[in-house]
Scaffold this motif. Structure first.
Motif, PDB file in Angstrom:
ATOM      1  N   TYR A 107       0.810  -1.210   0.000  1.00  0.00           N
ATOM      2  CA  TYR A 107       0.000   0.000   0.000  1.00  0.00           C
ATOM      3  C   TYR A 107       0.848   1.267   0.000  1.00  0.00           C
ATOM      4  O   TYR A 107       0.401   2.317  -0.473  1.00  0.00           O
ATOM      5  N   GLU A 108       2.070   1.185   0.504  1.00  0.00           N
ATOM      6  CA  GLU A 108       2.937   2.359   0.467  1.00  0.00           C
ATOM      7  C   GLU A 108       3.375   2.689  -0.959  1.00  0.00           C
ATOM      8  O   GLU A 108       3.824   3.800  -1.237  1.00  0.00           O
ATOM      9  N   LYS A 109       3.230   1.730  -1.871  1.00  0.00           N
ATOM     10  CA  LYS A 109       3.497   1.965  -3.294  1.00  0.00           C
ATOM     11  C   LYS A 109       2.191   2.058  -4.080  1.00  0.00           C
ATOM     12  O   LYS A 109       2.193   1.933  -5.307  1.00  0.00           O
ATOM     13  N   GLN A 110       1.079   2.271  -3.386  1.00  0.00           N
ATOM     14  CA  GLN A 110      -0.257   2.358  -3.985  1.00  0.00           C
ATOM     15  C   GLN A 110      -0.632   1.057  -4.709  1.00  0.00           C
ATOM     16  O   GLN A 110      -1.348   1.070  -5.711  1.00  0.00           O
ATOM     17  N   GLU A 111      -0.145  -0.071  -4.195  1.00  0.00           N
ATOM     18  CA  GLU A 111      -0.472  -1.373  -4.775  1.00  0.00           C
ATOM     19  C   GLU A 111      -1.385  -2.118  -3.802  1.00  0.00           C
ATOM     20  O   GLU A 111      -0.930  -2.619  -2.781  1.00  0.00           O
ATOM     21  N   TRP A 112      -2.673  -2.150  -4.127  1.00  0.00           N
ATOM     22  CA  TRP A 112      -3.669  -2.715  -3.232  1.00  0.00           C
ATOM     23  C   TRP A 112      -3.851  -4.210  -3.509  1.00  0.00           C
ATOM     24  O   TRP A 112      -3.655  -4.685  -4.630  1.00  0.00           O
ATOM     25  N   ALA A 113      -4.243  -4.953  -2.467  1.00  0.00           N
ATOM     26  CA  ALA A 113      -4.425  -6.396  -2.580  1.00  0.00           C
ATOM     27  C   ALA A 113      -5.676  -6.725  -3.387  1.00  0.00           C
ATOM     28  O   ALA A 113      -6.743  -6.159  -3.154  1.00  0.00           O
ATOM     29  N   ASN A 114      -5.530  -7.647  -4.331  1.00  0.00           N
ATOM     30  CA  ASN A 114      -6.648  -8.124  -5.148  1.00  0.00           C
ATOM     31  C   ASN A 114      -6.870  -9.614  -4.890  1.00  0.00           C
ATOM     32  O   ASN A 114      -5.919 -10.361  -4.641  1.00  0.00           O
ATOM     33  N   ALA A 115      -8.116 -10.034  -4.968  1.00  0.00           N
ATOM     34  CA  ALA A 115      -8.469 -11.444  -4.828  1.00  0.00           C
ATOM     35  C   ALA A 115      -9.664 -11.736  -5.721  1.00  0.00           C
ATOM     36  O   ALA A 115     -10.417 -10.821  -6.089  1.00  0.00           O
ATOM     37  N   VAL A 116      -9.826 -13.000  -6.072  1.00  0.00           N
ATOM     38  CA  VAL A 116     -10.891 -13.372  -6.996  1.00  0.00           C
ATOM     39  C   VAL A 116     -11.665 -14.577  -6.468  1.00  0.00           C
ATOM     40  O   VAL A 116     -11.154 -15.377  -5.686  1.00  0.00           O
ATOM     41  N   VAL A 144     -15.212 -15.490 -11.536  1.00  0.00           N
ATOM     42  CA  VAL A 144     -16.582 -15.034 -11.324  1.00  0.00           C
ATOM     43  C   VAL A 144     -16.594 -13.566 -10.890  1.00  0.00           C
ATOM     44  O   VAL A 144     -17.402 -12.761 -11.358  1.00  0.00           O
ATOM     45  N   ALA A 145     -15.684 -13.214  -9.979  1.00  0.00           N
ATOM     46  CA  ALA A 145     -15.709 -11.861  -9.421  1.00  0.00           C
ATOM     47  C   ALA A 145     -14.323 -11.461  -8.943  1.00  0.00           C
ATOM     48  O   ALA A 145     -13.541 -12.302  -8.485  1.00  0.00           O
ATOM     49  N   MET A 146     -14.035 -10.145  -9.025  1.00  0.00           N
ATOM     50  CA  MET A 146     -12.766  -9.588  -8.566  1.00  0.00           C
ATOM     51  C   MET A 146     -13.033  -8.587  -7.441  1.00  0.00           C
ATOM     52  O   MET A 146     -13.958  -7.773  -7.528  1.00  0.00           O
ATOM     53  N   PHE A 147     -12.192  -8.648  -6.405  1.00  0.00           N
ATOM     54  CA  PHE A 147     -12.353  -7.759  -5.258  1.00  0.00           C
ATOM     55  C   PHE A 147     -11.029  -7.101  -4.890  1.00  0.00           C
ATOM     56  O   PHE A 147      -9.950  -7.633  -5.179  1.00  0.00           O
ATOM     57  N   VAL A 148     -11.125  -5.951  -4.228  1.00  0.00           N
ATOM     58  CA  VAL A 148      -9.961  -5.199  -3.760  1.00  0.00           C
ATOM     59  C   VAL A 148     -10.106  -4.969  -2.264  1.00  0.00           C
ATOM     60  O   VAL A 148     -11.191  -4.601  -1.781  1.00  0.00           O
ATOM     61  N   TRP A 149      -9.011  -5.174  -1.516  1.00  0.00           N
ATOM     62  CA  TRP A 149      -9.015  -5.062  -0.053  1.00  0.00           C
ATOM     63  C   TRP A 149      -8.864  -3.603   0.378  1.00  0.00           C
ATOM     64  O   TRP A 149      -7.918  -2.914  -0.015  1.00  0.00           O
ATOM     65  N   ILE A 150      -9.806  -3.140   1.194  1.00  0.00           N
ATOM     66  CA  ILE A 150      -9.739  -1.812   1.808  1.00  0.00           C
ATOM     67  C   ILE A 150      -9.488  -2.032   3.297  1.00  0.00           C
ATOM     68  O   ILE A 150     -10.387  -2.434   4.037  1.00  0.00           O
ATOM     69  N   PRO A 151      -8.241  -1.804   3.763  1.00  0.00           N
ATOM     70  CA  PRO A 151      -7.908  -2.117   5.155  1.00  0.00           C
ATOM     71  C   PRO A 151      -8.503  -1.101   6.128  1.00  0.00           C
ATOM     72  O   PRO A 151      -8.750   0.055   5.783  1.00  0.00           O
ATOM     73  N   ARG A 152      -8.700  -1.539   7.339  1.00  0.00           N
ATOM     74  CA  ARG A 152      -9.222  -0.683   8.407  1.00  0.00           C
ATOM     75  C   ARG A 152      -8.282   0.510   8.631  1.00  0.00           C
ATOM     76  O   ARG A 152      -7.055   0.343   8.703  1.00  0.00           O
ATOM     77  N   GLU A 215     -16.132  -5.146  15.115  1.00  0.00           N
ATOM     78  CA  GLU A 215     -15.120  -4.370  14.405  1.00  0.00           C
ATOM     79  C   GLU A 215     -14.541  -5.200  13.258  1.00  0.00           C
ATOM     80  O   GLU A 215     -14.347  -6.406  13.380  1.00  0.00           O
ATOM     81  N   LEU A 216     -14.249  -4.540  12.133  1.00  0.00           N
ATOM     82  CA  LEU A 216     -13.729  -5.205  10.947  1.00  0.00           C
ATOM     83  C   LEU A 216     -12.286  -4.794  10.696  1.00  0.00           C
ATOM     84  O   LEU A 216     -11.929  -3.623  10.845  1.00  0.00           O
ATOM     85  N   SER A 217     -11.455  -5.756  10.257  1.00  0.00           N
ATOM     86  CA  SER A 217     -10.080  -5.431   9.884  1.00  0.00           C
ATOM     87  C   SER A 217     -10.008  -4.868   8.470  1.00  0.00           C
ATOM     88  O   SER A 217      -8.969  -4.382   8.046  1.00  0.00           O
ATOM     89  N   GLY A 218     -11.110  -4.915   7.742  1.00  0.00           N
ATOM     90  CA  GLY A 218     -11.174  -4.372   6.395  1.00  0.00           C
ATOM     91  C   GLY A 218     -12.385  -4.924   5.669  1.00  0.00           C
ATOM     92  O   GLY A 218     -13.154  -5.728   6.219  1.00  0.00           O
ATOM     93  N   ILE A 219     -12.578  -4.479   4.437  1.00  0.00           N
ATOM     94  CA  ILE A 219     -13.680  -4.958   3.606  1.00  0.00           C
ATOM     95  C   ILE A 219     -13.145  -5.252   2.207  1.00  0.00           C
ATOM     96  O   ILE A 219     -12.180  -4.635   1.749  1.00  0.00           O
ATOM     97  N   TRP A 220     -13.767  -6.210   1.533  1.00  0.00           N
ATOM     98  CA  TRP A 220     -13.456  -6.506   0.136  1.00  0.00           C
ATOM     99  C   TRP A 220     -14.492  -5.812  -0.741  1.00  0.00           C
ATOM    100  O   TRP A 220     -15.689  -6.084  -0.625  1.00  0.00           O
ATOM    101  N   VAL A 221     -14.037  -4.921  -1.614  1.00  0.00           N
ATOM    102  CA  VAL A 221     -14.937  -4.121  -2.448  1.00  0.00           C
ATOM    103  C   VAL A 221     -14.838  -4.585  -3.901  1.00  0.00           C
ATOM    104  O   VAL A 221     -13.734  -4.815  -4.414  1.00  0.00           O
ATOM    105  N   ILE A 465     -20.780  -4.580  -5.255  1.00  0.00           N
ATOM    106  CA  ILE A 465     -20.899  -5.627  -4.235  1.00  0.00           C
ATOM    107  C   ILE A 465     -19.695  -5.555  -3.284  1.00  0.00           C
ATOM    108  O   ILE A 465     -18.574  -5.322  -3.714  1.00  0.00           O
ATOM    109  N   VAL A 466     -19.972  -5.760  -2.001  1.00  0.00           N
ATOM    110  CA  VAL A 466     -18.945  -5.723  -0.956  1.00  0.00           C
ATOM    111  C   VAL A 466     -19.020  -7.022  -0.147  1.00  0.00           C
ATOM    112  O   VAL A 466     -20.111  -7.550   0.106  1.00  0.00           O
ATOM    113  N   LEU A 467     -17.855  -7.527   0.274  1.00  0.00           N
ATOM    114  CA  LEU A 467     -17.783  -8.695   1.135  1.00  0.00           C
ATOM    115  C   LEU A 467     -17.279  -8.286   2.519  1.00  0.00           C
ATOM    116  O   LEU A 467     -16.302  -7.556   2.643  1.00  0.00           O
TER     117      LEU A 467
END
Length: 470
Positions: A107-116, A144-152, A215-221, A465-467
């Motif tokens: 994230y310090e290089k603006q590279e966010w985690a992706n998952a599918v 089927v679907a792609m998501f990006v992690w938004i950390p707390r 409390e959530l450690s983050g959300i998948w958007v 959609i959010v997970l």
């Protein structure tokens, strides 16, 4: 090596756990507690998502660290049905990776985690294998679907339009930085001058009270606007956004994307805000040195066919460009107003790892409702559980959240940023539309744009959609 015994979903006992520098024990209320260097304050951290995550000292207990950063960032939550992926420049494709890959995110290089979420074809592939996605016409797509992690995180906004990293005041046309500190779930009181973003509270019992265990450690958007159909939703690039449904139909469709271990739901307005604020931080496109001035704004998706992940290669719509750049296009736009990275500039990071379609594309309905009111247009016979929507109780923006300002919702706090339109509730409207319509463009579109609506079914309304890990 050891044993953790669970009973009725809670930890009953912990014995013989050996995790090197970390201690595992039973915490309060039957939670599993991991203690170690990741509680923050260290001067360095090893590379890889499993790193100890020292640094700022704001990190949570046991869930922070990652990919060589020292921000105390909570690690992405994963189940067997959510597979980490990263972009491979040589293969020009998304490839399967693992949560221990140091190249998964930074994230310090603006590279966010992706998952599918993989389909049956994708599940046959291995680490390093490229995945087939649209625009491939193959009937053997892998995803089927792609998501990006938004950390707390907690955040702070200085002044009306933020402050730039050089100390100068932000303006309406070029707003400044939203300061962000990544934090763990054990931090429930914000640092002075900061607010813990509301998207990281999941009101599990819908009682409106923030309680232990919520409390959530983050959300998948969802990485893109929703695609597919009402019965079989997908989240994929280079496809027509799913449109023309009532809010009720959109809400129901979002829940049909089943991912074990997560609550799949239609994005709330506060969850949209979490993405928007992170984009305007040093961890998002604002912090990406490839862009300056107005180009720090997420480029607009002005595809006249409303295809996901497209861009005209500029912050606002141009009559000479109609979203012909695909999301993975690194080519600069041309002409008088030439801008860098035509396609990737349309993401919240300014590179391929971010969230797309937040500026333009279709209007996106979000679950944000005035006074819990249904209409003859939205399709609801009654409102869903409170955890699934943001309740606003006033048409006065500074009193709309329990008689206070709606911190983190990208409403009054960021009103007019990048000159985006800002139309709060009128007495006859009950829902919000976000992002704007990319075909019409202008100030009506943007990450911080919002308009009120009573949920009239039309061709210009999609959703995201959010997970949430449950």
């Amino acid at each position: 090596k050891g044993t953790i015994t669970f009973e009725n979903g809670k930890v009953k006992s912990v014995t013989g756990m050996d995790m090197g520098d970390y201690e595992v024990e039973m915490g309060e209320n039957g939670n599993l507690l991991v203690k170690g260097e990741s509680t923050g304050g260290g001067s360095s951290s090893p590379s890889g998502p499993g790193g100890s995550g020292g640094g700022t000292g704001t990190g949570g207990t046991g869930d922070s660290g990652g990919s060589g950063s020292s921000t105390g960032m909570p690690k992405p939550s994963l189940t067997d049905e959510l597979t980490p992926v990263k972009w491979d420049d040589e293969q020009k494709a998304w490839v399967i990776t693992t949560s221990s890959d140091p190249e998964w995110y930074d994230y310090e290089k603006q590279e966010w985690a992706n998952a599918v979420v993989l389909n049956d074809n994708g599940k046959l592939k291995y680490e390093g294998d490229p995945l087939t996605l649209p625009p491939s016409t193959s009937n053997r797509l892998d995803v089927v679907a792609m998501f990006v992690w938004i950390p707390r995180y907690e955040y702070s906004i200085e002044g009306q339009y933020g402050t730039h990293t050089d100390g100068s005041a932000g303006t309406k046309e070029t707003p400044g930085e939203i300061k962000v500190n990544f934090i763990g779930i054990d931090k429930t009181q914000a640092t002075e001058g900061y607010h813990i973003h509301p998207a990281f509270w999941w009101d599990n019992d819908s009682d409106g009270v923030r309680e232990t265990g919520e409390e959530l450690s983050g959300i998948w958007v969802g990485k893109f606007e929703t695609t597919g159909s009402l019965s079989t939703p997908t989240i994929l690039p280079n496809l027509r956004s799913l449109y023309g449904q009532t809010v009720s139909d959109q809400f129901t469709t979002a829940q049909k994307l089943k991912v074990t271990g997560y609550d799949s739901h239609m994005a709330k307005n506060s969850e949209w805000g979490a993405v928007a604020y992170l984009s305007q931080s040093i961890y998002g496109k604002y912090g990406n040195s490839n862009y300056t001035g107005i180009n720090k704004e997420v480029y607009i998706n002005n595809s006249d066919d409303y295809y996901t992940g497209r861009s005209g290669g500029a912050p606002i719509a141009s009559k000479t460009s109609t979203g012909t750049c695909t999301y993975d296009n690194k080519t600069p736009s041309t002409g008088i107003a030439a801008t860098p990275l035509c396609g990737e500039g349309a993401s919240t990071t300014g590179n391929i790892t971010g969230v797309y379609d937040t500026n333009g594309g279709e209007f996106e309905y979000v679950m944000g409702n005035l006074n819990g009111t249904t209409t003859k247009y939205d399709g609801f016979s009654e409102m869903p559980e409170l955890k699934y929507y943001d309740l606003y109780t006033s048409i006065t923006p500074t009193r709309a959240c329990n008689k206070e300002e709606c911190y983190g919702h990208a409403l009054s706090e960021t009103s007019g940023w990048y000159s985006d339109s800002a139309e709060f509730f009128s007495s006859s409207s009950t829902w919000f539309l976000r992002g704007g319509n990319g075909f019409f463009g202008g100030a009506g579109a943007g990450v911080f744009a919002f308009v009120d609506n009573y949920s009239l079914v039309n061709d210009d309304g999609s959703f995201r959609i959010v997970l949430v890990a449950v």
